[in-house]
Design an enzyme around this catalytic site. Structure first.
Site, PDB file in Angstrom:
ATOM      1  N   CYS A 148      44.969  34.254  51.716  1.00  0.00           N
ATOM      2  CA  CYS A 148      44.767  34.458  50.283  1.00  0.00           C
ATOM      3  C   CYS A 148      45.225  33.258  49.445  1.00  0.00           C
ATOM      4  CB  CYS A 148      45.493  35.721  49.831  1.00  0.00           C
ATOM      5  SG  CYS A 148      45.016  37.190  50.779  1.00  0.00           S
ATOM      6  N   HIS A 153      46.619  35.307  42.792  1.00  0.00           N
ATOM      7  CA  HIS A 153      45.836  36.056  43.772  1.00  0.00           C
ATOM      8  C   HIS A 153      45.812  37.516  43.362  1.00  0.00           C
ATOM      9  CE1 HIS A 153      44.408  37.983  47.290  1.00  0.00           C
ATOM     10  NE2 HIS A 153      45.590  38.378  47.716  1.00  0.00           N
ATOM     11  N   ASN A 198      40.917  43.262  46.304  1.00  0.00           N
ATOM     12  CA  ASN A 198      41.507  42.059  46.904  1.00  0.00           C
ATOM     13  C   ASN A 198      40.411  41.331  47.672  1.00  0.00           C
ATOM     14  OD1 ASN A 198      42.771  40.201  48.591  1.00  0.00           O
ATOM     15  ND2 ASN A 198      44.507  41.524  49.068  1.00  0.00           N
TER      16      ASN A 198
END
Length: 313
Positions: free
Chosen positions: A112, A239, A269
């Site tokens: 990520c 993120h 996500n």
């Protein structure tokens, strides 16, 4: 000293929307539980589009917005952890799709934190004179690595892509110095298991405790290296892991006047895609004026992190 700047952005998401109620029909969960724990309401799922398809669509929009011809791009970097293709790289496939004739192309897998890592790598190449214009892309098809029987993790993930055109900037005030690193002792906390058919696994409490304590000092250091304080930030794009994490980090950082990206609510996500996807949406909606000092902060598998202050295009 000359450097680089983000000249343009673009993003792309699949058409299909997967709601919390849809997931409640697959596993033992509910809309209320997912919203309370994660803040997520919807996410996008790719039915036929590959990581290359997603990346190419986002990159094509960014290239068009920058007003550059394909042959002017010297470098293509794709951040991804979910791509099935190992060779040729997603980056060179994107270059082929967009008619970029001879740019260096390679993929970066830093989970990520991948996009911010790739952005810093391209920035360093521009600063060194090895490239003048670079395409930096975060693209993920996380649905491919989702265990749809895992009620804790399947609610988190989505698919999408975001891209930035990075160009030479003689002022050196565009992309700030990166703060990056990793804590391999916690590498087990976010991972893709099972080799060639991997599935996403996460130890949620471990990640939450680490993120809510470790990330604010990293963000502060990125500001310091850019020659500003957190109070000078006009926007914060972390993120998009979990709304609770985002809000805890922002609260600890102390940026009451900044626009904060909360794209996790509608996109879930999307791993390495989440930072450029969220940033591109903010700019497209006119929520962040050009030149606004903006903190980008990626974090996740590794456990890894990378962050820098940039000026919005």
């Amino acid at each position: 000293m000359s450097g680089s700047r983000i000249a343009a952005l673009g993003h792309h998401q699949p058409a299909r929307v997967l709601t919390n109620d849809d997931l409640a029909r697959l596993v033992d969960t509910s809309d209320a539980w997912i919203r309370q724990r994660t803040g997520i309401v919807t996410r996008r799922i790719a039915d036929t589009e590959s990581v290359t398809d997603l990346a190419s669509a986002a990159a094509g929009k960014a290239l068009a917005s920058a007003g550059l011809a394909p042959e002017e791009i010297d470098m293509v970097v794709v951040a991804t952890c979910s791509a099935r293709d190992r060779c040729p790289s997603i980056a060179t496939q994107v270059a082929g799709r967009l008619g970029i004739p001879s740019a260096v192309g390679f993929d970066v897998n830093n989970g990520c934190a991948g996009f911010c890592t790739a952005l810093a790598t391209a920035d360093h190449a521009v600063r060194a004179g090895a490239a003048r214009h670079a395409l930096v892309i975060g693209a993920e098809r996380m649905s491919d690595v989702t265990d749809w029987t895992d009620r804790s993790n399947c609610v988190l993930l989505g698919d999408g892509a975001g891209a930035a055109v990075l160009s030479h900037d003689p002022t050196g005030r565009g992309v700030g110095p990166v703060v990056w690193g990793s804590d391999p002792t916690r590498g087990h906390a976010v991972r893709l298991d099972d080799g060639w058919q991997p599935k996403f696994r996460q130890e949620g409490q471990t990640v939450y405790r680490w993120a809510t304590t470790a990330l604010a000092p990293i963000a502060e250091e990125a500001c310091r290296r850019a020659g500003i304080t957190p109070a000078d930030l006009g926007a914060v794009v972390t993120h998009q892991a979990n709304l609770r994490i985002i809000e805890a980090v922002v609260d600890r950082l102390g940026v009451p006047g900044a626009v904060v990206a909360r794209d996790v609510v509608e996109s879930g996500n999307t791993s390495a895609a989440s930072v450029p996807l969220a940033l591109s949406k903010l700019v497209e909606r006119g929520e962040v004026p050009a030149g606004t000092p903006t903190l980008l902060l990626g974090f996740g598998g590794g456990l890894s992190w990378a962050g820098q202050v940039v000026g919005c295009p």
